[in-house]
Design a protein around this motif. Structure first.
Motif, PDB file in Angstrom:
ATOM      1  N   THR A  33      71.067  61.139  76.663  1.00  0.00           N
ATOM      2  CA  THR A  33      71.666  62.276  75.961  1.00  0.00           C
ATOM      3  C   THR A  33      73.130  62.430  76.320  1.00  0.00           C
TER       4      THR A  33
ATOM      5  N   LEU B 148      74.927  59.750  74.552  1.00  0.00           N
ATOM      6  CA  LEU B 148      74.884  59.940  73.107  1.00  0.00           C
ATOM      7  C   LEU B 148      75.884  61.000  72.664  1.00  0.00           C
ATOM      8  N   LEU B 149      75.972  62.084  73.439  1.00  0.00           N
ATOM      9  CA  LEU B 149      76.897  63.152  73.093  1.00  0.00           C
ATOM     10  C   LEU B 149      78.310  62.847  73.558  1.00  0.00           C
TER      11      LEU B 149
ATOM     12  N   GLY C 122      57.356  68.594  68.669  1.00  0.00           N
ATOM     13  CA  GLY C 122      58.435  69.573  68.628  1.00  0.00           C
ATOM     14  C   GLY C 122      59.794  68.941  68.811  1.00  0.00           C
ATOM     15  N   SER C 123      59.904  67.993  69.766  1.00  0.00           N
ATOM     16  CA  SER C 123      61.228  67.403  69.988  1.00  0.00           C
ATOM     17  C   SER C 123      61.637  66.527  68.814  1.00  0.00           C
ATOM     18  N   VAL C 124      60.671  65.856  68.181  1.00  0.00           N
ATOM     19  CA  VAL C 124      61.022  65.054  67.004  1.00  0.00           C
ATOM     20  C   VAL C 124      61.503  65.962  65.871  1.00  0.00           C
TER      21      VAL C 124
ATOM     22  N   LEU D 115      62.783  68.978  66.149  1.00  0.00           N
ATOM     23  CA  LEU D 115      64.047  69.635  66.475  1.00  0.00           C
ATOM     24  C   LEU D 115      65.225  68.685  66.343  1.00  0.00           C
ATOM     25  N   ALA D 116      65.038  67.453  66.785  1.00  0.00           N
ATOM     26  CA  ALA D 116      66.177  66.538  66.825  1.00  0.00           C
ATOM     27  C   ALA D 116      66.390  65.830  65.502  1.00  0.00           C
ATOM     28  N   LYS D 117      65.474  66.030  64.546  1.00  0.00           N
ATOM     29  CA  LYS D 117      65.622  65.353  63.259  1.00  0.00           C
ATOM     30  C   LYS D 117      66.794  65.944  62.491  1.00  0.00           C
TER      31      LYS D 117
ATOM     32  N   GLU E 228      68.722  67.588  59.612  1.00  0.00           N
ATOM     33  CA  GLU E 228      68.276  68.466  58.538  1.00  0.00           C
ATOM     34  C   GLU E 228      68.776  67.963  57.194  1.00  0.00           C
TER      35      GLU E 228
ATOM     36  N   ALA F 240      66.153  67.895  73.035  1.00  0.00           N
ATOM     37  CA  ALA F 240      66.165  67.862  71.562  1.00  0.00           C
ATOM     38  C   ALA F 240      66.929  69.058  71.012  1.00  0.00           C
ATOM     39  N   LEU F 241      66.699  70.232  71.627  1.00  0.00           N
ATOM     40  CA  LEU F 241      67.448  71.431  71.221  1.00  0.00           C
ATOM     41  C   LEU F 241      68.939  71.228  71.411  1.00  0.00           C
TER      42      LEU F 241
ATOM     43  N   VAL G 269      70.623  68.444  71.467  1.00  0.00           N
ATOM     44  CA  VAL G 269      71.179  67.490  70.508  1.00  0.00           C
ATOM     45  C   VAL G 269      71.406  68.172  69.167  1.00  0.00           C
ATOM     46  N   SER G 270      70.436  69.018  68.761  1.00  0.00           N
ATOM     47  CA  SER G 270      70.634  69.670  67.463  1.00  0.00           C
ATOM     48  C   SER G 270      71.729  70.732  67.542  1.00  0.00           C
TER      49      SER G 270
ATOM     50  N   TYR H 135      74.382  70.423  69.464  1.00  0.00           N
ATOM     51  CA  TYR H 135      75.620  69.639  69.464  1.00  0.00           C
ATOM     52  C   TYR H 135      75.987  69.195  68.056  1.00  0.00           C
ATOM     53  N   ARG H 136      74.946  68.922  67.264  1.00  0.00           N
ATOM     54  CA  ARG H 136      75.224  68.490  65.898  1.00  0.00           C
ATOM     55  C   ARG H 136      75.876  69.615  65.095  1.00  0.00           C
TER      56      ARG H 136
END
Lengths: 167, 106
Positions: free
Chosen positions: A73, A76-77, A157-159, A161-163, A165, B84-85, B87-88, B90-91
């Motif tokens: 992460t 990635l960020l 949930g993580s999939v 959330l991170a998908k 939109e 995951a939260l 990352v979203s 940050y997006r």
């Protein structure tokens, strides 16, 4: 001073220094790497406490899975020293002082819990896989299955959330 | 290594794990990067794990180690959802600074 006390002192100072470096290093990547070292030393403490199964699981889960997730992460960020936000100096002092005061309070609260020279009766085999497995699959079967459901929901949930939109 | 437990008083583990916990608290208050704050929460969970394992070995009771196992499960799930939260987030705002995320501040 016995050999195990020396090992304890070395491991404990290593744990504390790496934990402090996690908090105080400027670069997030370095924080993650220090945290991996800190988790390895905690696994060493588990071995000292005769909890071999938990030491191996700790290395696999924390140093393996969780820290790889963190490292991915952070990379990635694209976080680095330049993008790292900092609090003002006054708030930093306040954070350090309140952490120290909390440490003092916890120490004072635990001062009378057990006598300072309390020593375990004998080294036992409760940390072995056999004993833990007996406990886990006989008395804690239902929590074990509930934990698997928790994992499934965390995965979904993580999939979700991170998908990305769809607009 | 067989009897290392016998020569170390349990108070040392109490002090060590409470110090680790306080470092975690200090990190949560000290940093503004949300990922580092999650890492400090992991540090606090580890301190609690260490305390539980020390109590379970000194008392000769395996239940504490079973609880540590479950804490590890919950920590893994928590990290997955939290990252995951992040990352979203940050997006959407292109930052993980917690001072920007102040819409729910009172």
């Amino acid at each position: 001073m016995g050999i195990s006390q020396i090992i304890f002192y070395l491991l404990a100072s290593f744990t504390i220094f790496t934990a402090l470096f996690v908090v105080f290093s400027k670069n997030p990547i370095y924080s993650v790497l220090w945290l991996i070292l800190c988790f390895f030393s905690v696994a060493g403490h588990f071995v000292m406490l005769n909890a071999q199964f938990l030491a191996v699981v700790h290395i696999i889960v924390y140093s393996g899975a969780i820290m790889v997730l963190f490292l991915f992460t952070v990379m990635l960020l694209n976080l680095n020293k330049e993008t790292e936000p900092h609090k003002p100096l006054l708030l930093k002092f306040a954070a350090v002082i309140s952490g120290g005061v909390l440490f003092l309070i916890i120490l004072a609260a635990m001062k009378t819990t057990i006598p300072s020279n309390y020593i375990a009766p004998k080294a036992s085999e409760i940390g072995y896989v056999k004993q833990i497995g007996m406990k886990l699959y006989r008395e804690y079967t239902l929590p074990f299955e509930v934990a698997s459901i928790l994992f499934l929901s965390a995965m979904i949930g993580s999939v979700v959330l991170a998908k990305k939109e769809r607009a | 290594m067989e009897n290392s437990i016998q020569s170390i008083p349990q108070n040392w583990y109490l002090i060590l794990s409470s110090f680790m916990f306080c470092i975690g608290i200090m990190g949560v208050l000290f940093r503004r990067n949300a990922i580092i704050i999650l890492m400090c929460i992991e540090l606090m969970l580890n301190a609690v794990n260490l305390l539980l394992v020390s109590f379970s070995s000194y008392a000769g009771n395996a239940e504490g180690q079973v609880f540590v196992f479950f804490i590890m499960v919950v920590a893994a799930a928590e990290v997955a959802v939290g990252l995951a939260l992040l990352v979203s987030i940050y997006r959407n705002i292109a930052s993980t600074d917690i001072n920007i995320l102040s819409k729910m501040k009172w």
